[in-house]
Design a protein around this motif. Sequence first.
Motif, short mmCIF file in Angstrom:
data_model
loop_
_atom_site.label_atom_id
_atom_site.label_comp_id
_atom_site.label_asym_id
_atom_site.label_seq_id
_atom_site.Cartn_x
_atom_site.Cartn_y
_atom_site.Cartn_z
N PHE A 180 81.34 64.87 45.67
CA PHE A 180 82.43 63.90 45.79
C PHE A 180 83.01 63.94 47.20
O PHE A 180 83.18 62.91 47.86
CB PHE A 180 83.50 64.19 44.75
N SER A 181 83.35 65.14 47.64
CA SER A 181 83.96 65.31 48.96
C SER A 181 83.06 64.76 50.06
O SER A 181 83.54 64.11 51.00
CB SER A 181 84.27 66.78 49.22
N ARG A 182 81.77 65.04 49.97
CA ARG A 182 80.82 64.58 50.99
C ARG A 182 80.68 63.07 50.98
O ARG A 182 80.58 62.44 52.05
CB ARG A 182 79.45 65.24 50.75
N ARG A 183 80.67 62.46 49.80
CA ARG A 183 80.51 61.00 49.73
C ARG A 183 81.71 60.31 50.38
O ARG A 183 81.54 59.35 51.16
CB ARG A 183 80.38 60.55 48.27
N VAL A 184 82.90 60.79 50.10
CA VAL A 184 84.09 60.21 50.70
C VAL A 184 84.08 60.44 52.20
O VAL A 184 84.37 59.53 53.00
CB VAL A 184 85.37 60.78 50.06
N LEU A 185 83.72 61.65 52.62
CA LEU A 185 83.67 61.96 54.05
C LEU A 185 82.70 61.05 54.77
O LEU A 185 83.02 60.50 55.85
CB LEU A 185 83.28 63.42 54.25
N ASP A 186 81.51 60.88 54.23
CA ASP A 186 80.52 60.01 54.86
C ASP A 186 81.03 58.59 55.02
O ASP A 186 80.81 57.94 56.05
CB ASP A 186 79.21 60.00 54.06
N PHE A 187 81.72 58.09 54.00
CA PHE A 187 82.28 56.74 54.05
C PHE A 187 83.35 56.64 55.13
O PHE A 187 83.39 55.68 55.92
CB PHE A 187 82.85 56.35 52.70
N LEU A 188 84.24 57.62 55.18
CA LEU A 188 85.35 57.56 56.13
C LEU A 188 84.89 57.72 57.57
O LEU A 188 85.52 57.18 58.49
CB LEU A 188 86.38 58.63 55.80
N LEU A 189 83.77 58.41 57.78
CA LEU A 189 83.27 58.62 59.14
C LEU A 189 82.29 57.55 59.59
O LEU A 189 81.86 57.54 60.74
CB LEU A 189 82.59 60.00 59.23
#
Length: 263
Positions: free
Chosen positions: A252-261
């Motif tokens: 979950f954390s990685r998916r959100v991070l990838d989207f935000l970056l």
Amino acid sequence: MAHLQLADGVLNYQLEGPEHAPVLVLSNSLGTNLHMWDSQMPLWTEHFRVLRYDTRGHGDSLVTEGPYSIEQLGRDVLALLDALQIARAHFCGLSMGGLIGQWLGINAGERLQRLVVCNTAAKIGSPENWNPRIEMVLRDGAEAMRGLRDASIERWFTPAWSSEHADQVKRITDMLATTSPQGYAANCGAVRDADFRDQLGVISAPLLVISGEADAVTPPSGGLYIQEHVAGAEYTGFLAAHLSNVEVGEPFSRRVLDFLLAR
């Protein structure tokens, strides 16, 4: 922890991460507090100045007479951004926090860089669902909150995950048991009355929608509806129940991070 003095009380918040990094605001679900995001913090604070807060009626924030509205809760976020002199920020909210994110996207899109709404819908439930719960909580107080804590386990987590992570389940559900009954009921009113189905097309911020495939509270159909009605919105489903950020953790954390970056 820090506090923002609003006209009618204090809003509890916590600001962590590199001082000059982009700001990411996190908004909790109904019945939890800012610590529902604890497992995301180590990764996200590597990249963002993370601003967590207890929604009005929760945690250490003010409890005022209800019912509240999602507009009122959204304006609390804007007041917090203004007080901290944050012109624009990313926003990630789950369940009720996702409703707040939708309101911000519709009414204050100029303040958002990217928007993530998780385990939510443009309309959650109906008065027939919410009114008996509100009446019970206002009538029975702390006893009702303890009962909701026990009932929340099967709504918030899949059985397999909850049986293997008893400590995590207790940590999260204890937040519900200690939430102010008055604050909880007032927020139930805000969720009951929110309906953004006809306004989603106004959202222009880049949007990621996350759903839990085993979420009975806000099923994937609600997340897909949002994704289908916002131009360019992305969608991700995880095998999880309602609190997907807790249950899924690192993916979950990685998916959100990838989207935000993303550029």
